[in-house]
Design a protein around this motif. Sequence first.
Motif, PDB file in Angstrom:
ATOM      1  N   SER A   1       0.785  -1.161  -0.093  1.00 54.59           N
ATOM      2  CA  SER A   1       0.065  -0.012  -0.116  1.00 54.59           C
ATOM      3  C   SER A   1       0.765   1.270   0.195  1.00 54.59           C
ATOM      4  CB  SER A   1      -0.822   0.162   1.164  1.00 54.59           C
ATOM      5  OG  SER A   1      -0.266   0.372   2.286  1.00 54.59           O
ATOM      6  N   ARG A   2       0.372   2.235  -0.355  1.00 55.49           N
ATOM      7  CA  ARG A   2       1.005   3.609  -0.493  1.00 55.49           C
ATOM      8  C   ARG A   2       0.385   4.449   0.598  1.00 55.49           C
ATOM      9  NH1 ARG A   2       5.891   5.835  -2.036  1.00 55.49           N
ATOM     10  NH2 ARG A   2       5.406   7.950  -2.698  1.00 55.49           N
ATOM     11  N   ALA A   3       1.010   4.962   1.477  1.00 52.77           N
ATOM     12  CA  ALA A   3       0.758   5.863   2.442  1.00 52.77           C
ATOM     13  C   ALA A   3       0.330   7.208   1.867  1.00 52.77           C
ATOM     14  CB  ALA A   3       1.635   6.067   3.477  1.00 52.77           C
TER      15      ALA A   3
ATOM     16  N   GLY B   1       7.437   5.803   1.632  1.00 51.16           N
ATOM     17  CA  GLY B   1       5.962   6.203   1.519  1.00 51.16           C
ATOM     18  C   GLY B   1       5.173   4.699   1.270  1.00 51.16           C
ATOM     19  N   TRP B   2       5.931   3.832   1.028  1.00 40.03           N
ATOM     20  CA  TRP B   2       5.072   2.312   0.757  1.00 40.03           C
ATOM     21  C   TRP B   2       5.025   1.493   1.891  1.00 40.03           C
ATOM     22  CZ3 TRP B   2       2.521   1.619  -3.690  1.00 40.03           C
ATOM     23  CH2 TRP B   2       3.000   2.282  -4.704  1.00 40.03           C
TER      24      TRP B   2
ATOM     25  N   ASP C   1      -9.140   2.079   5.692  1.00 39.44           N
ATOM     26  CA  ASP C   1      -8.149   3.124   6.234  1.00 39.44           C
ATOM     27  C   ASP C   1      -7.977   4.266   5.195  1.00 39.44           C
ATOM     28  OD1 ASP C   1      -6.100   4.503   7.587  1.00 39.44           O
ATOM     29  OD2 ASP C   1      -5.347   2.873   8.664  1.00 39.44           O
ATOM     30  N   PRO C   2      -8.336   5.269   5.410  1.00 33.26           N
ATOM     31  CA  PRO C   2      -8.044   6.298   4.507  1.00 33.26           C
ATOM     32  C   PRO C   2      -6.549   6.800   4.254  1.00 33.26           C
ATOM     33  CG  PRO C   2      -9.123   7.232   6.211  1.00 33.26           C
ATOM     34  CD  PRO C   2      -9.141   5.745   6.542  1.00 33.26           C
ATOM     35  N   ARG C   3      -5.874   6.339   5.111  1.00 32.54           N
ATOM     36  CA  ARG C   3      -4.154   6.604   5.193  1.00 32.54           C
ATOM     37  C   ARG C   3      -3.439   6.058   4.223  1.00 32.54           C
ATOM     38  NH1 ARG C   3      -3.161   5.541  11.442  1.00 32.54           N
ATOM     39  NH2 ARG C   3      -4.423   3.882  10.773  1.00 32.54           N
TER      40      ARG C   3
END
Length: 152
Positions: free
Chosen positions: A13-15, A51-52, A74-76
């Motif tokens: 996922s990417r933050a 950021g990953w 989770d929107p983050r």
Amino acid sequence: MPPAPLHRLLYVSRADSVGREFEILTEDVVAVSARNNAQVGVTGLLAAFDGWFLQALEGSRTEISATFSRIAKDPRHCVLELISAGPIDARLFGRWSMSARTITPAAAPVLDMLGARGGMDPRLLDSAGALRLLLTVARVSEGVLERVTLRA
């Protein structure tokens, strides 16, 4: 009653944050996840870099699915991609309800192994590559491999 069969899920996922905000986000994710995962028998390892997030989750299929569903909501996480999921014979990351390691630019041997010096898109990893990276990170954190600098 026999225990539920084990499953492993790998995702990337990417933050939605970078820099210091990403570090704070990682600390928060780990604190909450460690508590939640311990309650339901989920173990795993989270590798954070640039950021990953690359994460392995292990446990019963039901609990792994529920955990991944929470992550997906989770929107983050602005990008979320499932790499693989399926049954396993044994846990590889059973020592941690959740552990995180940040791969820093000083982790040249790990990045060289992946051909990723100068940046890497973890979405390009297949299941075997993602698992190999996480196992390498786990070995470093256990002190089996030296020369790679990771921050917990």
